[in-house]
Design an enzyme around this catalytic site. Structure first.
Site, mmCIF file in Angstrom:
data_model
loop_
_atom_site.group_PDB
_atom_site.id
_atom_site.type_symbol
_atom_site.label_atom_id
_atom_site.label_comp_id
_atom_site.label_asym_id
_atom_site.label_seq_id
_atom_site.Cartn_x
_atom_site.Cartn_y
_atom_site.Cartn_z
ATOM 1 N N ASP A 29 0.808 -1.113 0.034
ATOM 2 C CA ASP A 29 -0.003 -0.083 -0.082
ATOM 3 C C ASP A 29 1.028 1.034 -0.050
ATOM 4 O O ASP A 29 1.835 1.320 0.759
ATOM 5 C CB ASP A 29 -0.785 0.059 1.252
ATOM 6 C CG ASP A 29 -2.076 0.788 1.195
ATOM 7 O OD1 ASP A 29 -3.236 0.591 1.187
ATOM 8 O OD2 ASP A 29 -1.991 2.392 1.090
ATOM 9 N N ILE A 30 0.511 2.158 -0.716
ATOM 10 C CA ILE A 30 1.322 3.435 -0.984
ATOM 11 C C ILE A 30 1.261 4.396 0.351
ATOM 12 O O ILE A 30 2.071 5.103 0.601
ATOM 13 C CB ILE A 30 0.713 4.150 -2.395
ATOM 14 C CG1 ILE A 30 1.778 5.218 -2.451
ATOM 15 C CG2 ILE A 30 -0.638 5.047 -1.761
ATOM 16 C CD1 ILE A 30 1.608 5.936 -4.239
ATOM 17 N N GLU A 92 -12.312 3.167 -1.235
ATOM 18 C CA GLU A 92 -11.963 4.425 -1.951
ATOM 19 C C GLU A 92 -11.468 3.907 -3.355
ATOM 20 O O GLU A 92 -11.668 4.657 -4.361
ATOM 21 C CB GLU A 92 -10.904 5.012 -1.463
ATOM 22 C CG GLU A 92 -11.122 5.720 -0.174
ATOM 23 C CD GLU A 92 -10.097 6.416 0.567
ATOM 24 O OE1 GLU A 92 -9.125 6.334 0.341
ATOM 25 O OE2 GLU A 92 -10.493 7.005 1.615
ATOM 26 N N VAL A 93 -10.911 2.675 -3.623
ATOM 27 C CA VAL A 93 -10.562 2.238 -5.088
ATOM 28 C C VAL A 93 -11.532 1.192 -5.320
ATOM 29 O O VAL A 93 -11.568 0.217 -4.745
ATOM 30 C CB VAL A 93 -9.273 1.881 -5.057
ATOM 31 C CG1 VAL A 93 -8.781 1.479 -6.541
ATOM 32 C CG2 VAL A 93 -8.137 2.860 -4.418
ATOM 33 N N HIS A 97 -9.840 -5.291 -3.710
ATOM 34 C CA HIS A 97 -8.527 -5.369 -3.017
ATOM 35 C C HIS A 97 -8.698 -5.802 -1.299
ATOM 36 O O HIS A 97 -9.505 -5.250 -0.599
ATOM 37 C CB HIS A 97 -7.792 -4.128 -2.852
ATOM 38 C CG HIS A 97 -8.560 -2.917 -2.266
ATOM 39 N ND1 HIS A 97 -9.408 -2.184 -3.254
ATOM 40 C CD2 HIS A 97 -8.472 -2.328 -1.416
ATOM 41 C CE1 HIS A 97 -9.887 -1.169 -2.614
ATOM 42 N NE2 HIS A 97 -9.243 -1.211 -1.212
ATOM 43 N N HIS A 99 -6.934 -6.154 1.960
ATOM 44 C CA HIS A 99 -5.856 -5.321 2.623
ATOM 45 C C HIS A 99 -5.203 -6.695 3.605
ATOM 46 O O HIS A 99 -5.828 -7.226 4.266
ATOM 47 C CB HIS A 99 -6.383 -4.491 3.591
ATOM 48 C CG HIS A 99 -6.988 -3.283 3.053
ATOM 49 N ND1 HIS A 99 -6.109 -1.918 3.130
ATOM 50 C CD2 HIS A 99 -7.992 -2.937 2.583
ATOM 51 C CE1 HIS A 99 -6.733 -1.037 2.398
ATOM 52 N NE2 HIS A 99 -8.007 -1.507 2.058
HETATM 53 P P1 5GP Z 1 -9.712 1.410 0.381
HETATM 54 O O1 5GP Z 1 -9.976 2.373 1.437
HETATM 55 O O2 5GP Z 1 -10.323 1.267 -1.132
HETATM 56 O O3 5GP Z 1 -10.276 0.023 1.043
HETATM 57 O O4 5GP Z 1 -8.102 1.133 0.309
HETATM 58 C C1 5GP Z 1 -7.431 1.847 -1.000
HETATM 59 C C2 5GP Z 1 -5.985 1.687 -0.392
HETATM 60 O O5 5GP Z 1 -5.235 1.636 -1.795
HETATM 61 C C3 5GP Z 1 -5.668 2.715 0.333
HETATM 62 O O6 5GP Z 1 -5.046 2.035 1.699
HETATM 63 C C4 5GP Z 1 -4.602 3.443 -0.442
HETATM 64 O O7 5GP Z 1 -3.445 3.900 0.286
HETATM 65 C C5 5GP Z 1 -4.204 2.513 -1.600
HETATM 66 N N1 5GP Z 1 -3.695 3.167 -2.762
HETATM 67 C C6 5GP Z 1 -4.351 4.147 -3.510
HETATM 68 N N2 5GP Z 1 -3.834 4.250 -4.655
HETATM 69 C C7 5GP Z 1 -2.539 3.629 -4.470
HETATM 70 C C8 5GP Z 1 -1.533 3.514 -5.574
HETATM 71 O O8 5GP Z 1 -1.420 4.379 -6.548
HETATM 72 N N3 5GP Z 1 -0.633 2.659 -5.241
HETATM 73 C C9 5GP Z 1 -0.614 1.805 -4.165
HETATM 74 N N4 5GP Z 1 0.304 0.984 -3.902
HETATM 75 N N5 5GP Z 1 -1.467 2.023 -3.259
HETATM 76 C C10 5GP Z 1 -2.703 2.842 -3.449
#
Ligand code: 5GP
Ligand code: ZN
Length: 104
Positions: A29-30, A92-93, A97, A99
Site C-alpha cells: 500500500d502506498i 476508495e478504489v 482489494h 488489505h
Molecule cells: P480502500 O480504502 O479502498 O479499502 O483502500 C484503498 C487503498 O489503496 C488505500 O489504503 C490507499 O493507500 C491505496 N492506494 C491508493 N492508490 C494507490 C496507488 O497508486 N498505489 C498503491 N500502492 N496503493 C494505493
C-alpha cells in the site's frame, strides 16, 4: 478504463510488487497503516465484492491463499485481512482489494 489498480497489475504504473500470478497481484500500500500493509487484487477488474460472479471464485480463493503465503514470506504470523465493500464502508478504489496488515 482509468483504474489505478488495473494499471499496477499491468505494470503501467510503478508499485512495490511482492507477487503476481495468473489470478492476482500483491503490492505494498502506498500509504501504509501498519508496519507491513499489502494489497491483494484480482488481475481482472472487479469493482467490488458485490460485483463478483461465480466464475470469479477461483480468483478469490487464490487471493486468500496468496495473502497467507505472502504474509508468511514477510515473517508475519498474525495479521489482519480486510475488504471494504462500497463507498459507505470506506472503499476508495473501485477494484477489489484485500488489505493484509501486520499487527505490530
Ligand atoms: P480502500 O480504502 O479502498 O479499502 O483502500 C484503498 C487503498 O489503496 C488505500 O489504503 C490507499 O493507500 C491505496 N492506494 C491508493 N492508490 C494507490 C496507488 O497508486 N498505489 C498503491 N500502492 N496503493 C494505493
Ligand atoms: Zn481495475
Amino acid at each position: 478504463m482509468d483504474c489505478i489498480f488495473c494499471k499496477i497489475v499491468k505494470k503501467e504504473i510503478l508499485s512495490k510488487m511482492e507477487y503476481q500470478d495468473e489470478f492476482c497481484t500483491v503490492f505494498h500500500d502506498i500509504n501504509p497503516r501498519a508496519k507491513i500493509h499489502l494489497l491483494v487484487v484480482p488481475n481482472k477488474h472487479i469493482a467490488t465484492v458485490n460485483d463478483m460472479e461465480t466464475a470469479d471464485e477461483p480468483a478469490f480463493g487464490r487471493m486468500l491463499k496468496v495473502a497467507r503465503d505472502t504474509a508468511q514470506k514477510l515473517g508475519l504470523n498474525a495479521y489482519k485481512l480486510l475488504i471494504s465493500v462500497g463507498k459507505e464502508a470506506g472503499q476508495e478504489v473501485f477494484h477489489v482489494h484485500l488489505h493484509v496488515m501486520s499487527v505490530s
